[in-house]
Design an enzyme around this catalytic site. Structure first.
Site, PDB file in Angstrom:
ATOM      1  CG  MET A   1      -1.955  -1.152   1.159  1.00 19.93           C
ATOM      2  SD  MET A   1      -3.448  -0.826   2.112  1.00 19.93           S
ATOM      3  CE  MET A   1      -2.764  -0.596   3.735  1.00 19.93           C
ATOM      4  CG  LEU A   4       7.314   1.383  -1.287  1.00 19.76           C
ATOM      5  CD1 LEU A   4       8.089   1.208  -2.581  1.00 19.76           C
ATOM      6  CD2 LEU A   4       6.389   0.199  -1.054  1.00 19.76           C
ATOM      7  N   GLY A   7      11.447  -3.560   4.380  1.00 19.47           N
ATOM      8  CA  GLY A   7      10.725  -4.829   4.303  1.00 19.47           C
ATOM      9  C   GLY A   7      10.150  -5.064   2.914  1.00 19.47           C
ATOM     10  CG  HIS A   8       7.092  -2.540   1.408  1.00 19.31           C
ATOM     11  ND1 HIS A   8       7.038  -1.429   2.228  1.00 19.31           N
ATOM     12  CD2 HIS A   8       5.909  -3.181   1.567  1.00 19.31           C
ATOM     13  CE1 HIS A   8       5.864  -1.398   2.840  1.00 19.31           C
ATOM     14  NE2 HIS A   8       5.167  -2.443   2.465  1.00 19.31           N
ATOM     15  CD  GLN A 142      -1.276  -9.298   3.626  1.00 16.06           C
ATOM     16  OE1 GLN A 142      -2.015  -8.319   3.650  1.00 16.06           O
ATOM     17  NE2 GLN A 142       0.022  -9.199   3.408  1.00 16.06           N
ATOM     18  CB  SER A 174       4.843  -1.389  10.273  1.00 14.25           C
ATOM     19  OG  SER A 174       3.529  -0.977   9.949  1.00 14.25           O
ATOM     20  NE  ARG A 176      -2.234   1.300  10.036  1.00 16.15           N
ATOM     21  CZ  ARG A 176      -2.698   0.409   9.172  1.00 16.15           C
ATOM     22  NH1 ARG A 176      -1.945  -0.647   8.902  1.00 16.15           N
ATOM     23  NH2 ARG A 176      -3.870   0.563   8.581  1.00 16.15           N
TER      24      ARG A 176
END
Length: 305
Positions: A1, A4, A7-8, A142, A174, A176
């Site tokens: 989403m 980035l 981790g991505h 997920q 994350s 967030r």
């Protein structure tokens, strides 16, 4: 989403190591946010994301591996062509529900979340028709749900899961995390500490649920007492949503860890808004007024195969 982080990028590197072409999808999916969740404030960092992906592609080019050939960033009208996305229950629209998996753990407090995840992933898989798809271990529920969806709907793709990437102090990366200022960021590592304590009990030979989770709750209670003893301008309160010890395939809670299967330790906490700040304090996005949900997990590997 979007928004980035490393981790991505680690998933893109893994994809490039195993494939000649890598597609990166970026889409903030409305249907995996509840009606009162943080969709409107979710961080959107498109320019920064593109810079990171271009830099990564240069790295991949120099390494002679697969390349990032496509950024797929659809509009909501493309992803939801007939009806606007609906996050209510039961909601109007075409949805994919993977039950009972979607009703456990995160699904108990976020009832539409995995419906939204499964639906948007089904759409992405149908549009792109990927040979392989890559998800992070941090979002363990997920990944289990997507594996189940691929199996149950006979989708012609392979689900690959990359390791959780962490900050130096153990906090799982994350998007967030940008909401966390210095004070809440420091307190937020409690979740990884809790899971590590329970993991240590397992490695010491504990197999019973109560014996393993007792170590987790000791850390939780200690950190809560620590926060209670601080002044309001120093405090960073959190609430525990759940601490789970579950079967790695069904995510159902277990009383005893099966030595041939192992288990998944997972948890979620909510970092509460700060009630008082001081001049010059380093605050996160939204000035630490936004509640932040943090999730994490550790896989307990089988001790006997």
């Amino acid at each position: 989403m979007g928004a980035l982080h490393e981790g991505h990028l680690s998933l893109a590197r893994l994809a490039a190591a195993e494939n000649s072409e890598v597609f990166v999808s970026i889409y903030v999916n409305p249907t995996q946010f509840g009606v009162h969740e943080d969709l409107d404030s979710y961080p959107v960092t498109w320019d920064r994301d593109m810079t990171m992906l271009n830099k990564l592609d240069d790295e991949l080019k120099a390494g002679g591996k697969g390349r990032i050939t496509t950024i797929f960033a659809p509009s909501t009208k493309i992803m939801y062509p007939t009806l606007p996305p609906d996050s209510t229950i039961p909601g109007a629209g075409s949805f994919v529900n993977i039950t009972p998996l979607a009703t456990l753990l995160e699904g108990k407090s976020r009832p539409v979340f995995f419906r939204g995840v499964a639906t948007v992933c089904m759409k992405l898989f149908n549009i792109v028709e990927p040979d392989r798809v890559y998800f992070g271990q941090k979002d363990v529920q997920q990944s289990v749900i997507i594996k189940r969806m691929v199996t149950d709907f006979h989708l012609n793709t392979e689900v690959r899961v990359g390791a959780t990437k962490r900050e130096e102090d153990g906090l799982a990366m994350s998007s967030r995390n940008v909401y966390l200022g210095e004070r809440r960021r420091k307190a937020g590592i409690v979740l990884s500490q809790v899971l590590r304590a329970a993991e240590a009990a397992y490695k010491m030979g504990k197999k019973d649920r109560d014996d393993i989770l007792m170590f987790a709750w000791y850390v939780i209670n200690d950190r809560i007492m620590e926060q209670d003893g601080l002044a309001e301008t120093e405090r960073a309160r959190f609430e525990i949503d759940y601490i789970s010890l579950a079967d790695p395939n069904t995510l159902e809670e277990v009383q005893t860890v099966n030595e041939s299967k192992g288990a998944v330790l997972s948890g979620a906490i909510k970092m509460l808004p700060l009630k008082a700040v001081v001049d010059g304090e380093k605050l996160g996005l939204g000035d630490d007024k936004v509640p932040v949900r943090l999730i994490d997990n550790i896989v307990l590997e089988p001790s006997r195969k």
